[in-house]
Design an enzyme around this catalytic site. Structure first.
Site, PDB file in Angstrom:
ATOM      1  CE  LYS A 108      -0.449   0.502   9.851  1.00 15.55           C
ATOM      2  NZ  LYS A 108      -1.113  -0.072   8.685  1.00 15.55           N
TER       3      LYS A 108
ATOM      4  CE1 TYR B 223      -0.634   5.306   1.220  1.00 19.91           C
ATOM      5  CE2 TYR B 223      -1.398   7.577   1.437  1.00 19.91           C
ATOM      6  CZ  TYR B 223      -1.258   6.296   1.955  1.00 19.91           C
ATOM      7  OH  TYR B 223      -1.745   6.011   3.206  1.00 19.91           O
TER       8      TYR B 223
ATOM      9  CE1 TYR C 226      -0.904   1.182   3.400  1.00 25.00           C
ATOM     10  CE2 TYR C 226      -2.548   2.867   3.826  1.00 25.00           C
ATOM     11  CZ  TYR C 226      -1.234   2.462   3.817  1.00 25.00           C
ATOM     12  OH  TYR C 226      -0.249   3.313   4.214  1.00 25.00           O
TER      13      TYR C 226
END
Length: 333
Positions: free
Chosen positions: A50, A264, A290
């Site tokens: 990010k 998730y 992730y």
């Protein structure tokens, strides 16, 4: 591609390394050659992808006169951690809206990224139910802050809009510069596909550099049929923003949804195996949400022969290891 048209804060400190993963390649049968791009080593509190996106997004916020950043993510959001990190460095207030995607998973005294939000000086955290309209929730926070005299700027989840995706179009250009310097030919790139900015940006960058390297997105939250349209739309919008003629072909976006597991952020056996293999074979830490599932996808594709024998395959490591510490029971079970 011309990135000088867009404001940027200069958060990157040179290129992140590309390294061979010889031990892991051997452990998986030695039929393909695995490499890794270490975006887990990017600057920011504990690093991660990010930072590339926020380099553009926070520059846009500052140019627009913002004094406050609002963003959203899941309970253990790496994006929220890095947004808080760069907001702290810039002297901006940071307000988070956290989505409890797994009911009962939020703990006020939780470990991992949730703990780091406190250390990084996040001004407020508001937890909402899974499935909430997160943009509407952030706009609600923005309205309250405006009423209090603040100038808020909303960064979408994952910084995954065309401005944020510029970060990974630029990463593709950086990667190709490294590969050319190293004399290393890469046949396939494997990336995470979640909020879509990293995946879409990398696809755009591959087109913009005429690299011709296929990008494989491993889904972390949705089936491929649901994920691909969103990635494609963001890739098209990002290409338009960059002025790439001809746009993006639909078949440039490829997702694999079979490694999401139970859902998730929910652990899977494949994810646990991948995290342990990367640590034991390459001394590289992944995260359970992730990169652990993306690595499980990489391993699964190698084992099923999805890549030709002798292929050079590059794994984009987007960081996230602080979340490991919120999943101790998963790995010690």
């Amino acid at each position: 591609m011309n990135f000088t048209k867009f404001p940027r804060r200069g958060y990157l400190q040179g290129q992140t390394p590309i390294e061979p993963m010889k031990n892991l390649s051997k452990a998986l049968g030695g039929k393909v050659n695995l490499f890794i791009k270490r975006d887990d080593l990017l600057p920011g509190a504990s690093g991660g992808n990010k930072t590339r996106k926020l380099d553009f997004c926070i520059a846009d916020a500052i140019e627009k006169g913002a004094d406050t950043i609002i963003t959203c993510g899941a309970i253990q959001s790496n994006h929220c951690r890095l947004t808080a990190s760069w907001a702290a460095k810039e002297g901006l207030e940071c307000h988070l809206v956290l989505e409890e995607r797994v009911k009962g998973s939020y703990k006020e005294d939780g470990s991992g990224n949730n703990f780091l939000f406190e250390l990084l000086g996040v001004k407020t955290k508001r937890v909402v139910e899974g499935g909430s309209n997160m943009m509407a929730e952030m706009e609600k926070t923005a309205a309250e802050l405006k009423a209090a005299g603040k100038k808020p700027y909303i960064v979408p989840g994952g910084a995954s809009n065309p401005i944020g995706a510029l970060g990974y179009a630029a990463c593709a250009e950086e990667m190709m510069d490294q590969l050319n310097t190293m004399g290393l030919s890469i046949d396939h790139v494997v990336v995470p596909s979640g909020s879509a900015g990293t995946h879409a940006g990398m696809v755009v960058g591959m087109v913009g550099t005429n690299a011709g390297i296929p990008v494989h997105g491993i889904d972390v939250s949705k089936p491929a049929a649901d994920q691909e349209p969103g990635v494609y739309k963001l890739a098209q919008d990002t290409a338009e923003l960059l002025g790439i003629k001809g746009g993006i072909e639909r078949d440039a976006v490829k997702c694999y949804g079979e490694y999401v597991g139970p859902g998730y952020s929910l652990p899977s056996d494949d994810m646990v195996e991948a995290v342990k293999l990367f640590a034991a074979e390459e001394a590289i830490l992944l995260d359970p949400v992730y990169t652990g599932k993306v690595a499980a996808g990489l391993i699964g594709l190698v084992r099923k022969g999805a890549f030709p024998e002798g292929a050079n395959v590059l794994f984009l490591h987007t960081g996230g290891s602080p979340a490991l510490y919120a999943y101790l029971d998963t790995f010690r079970a």
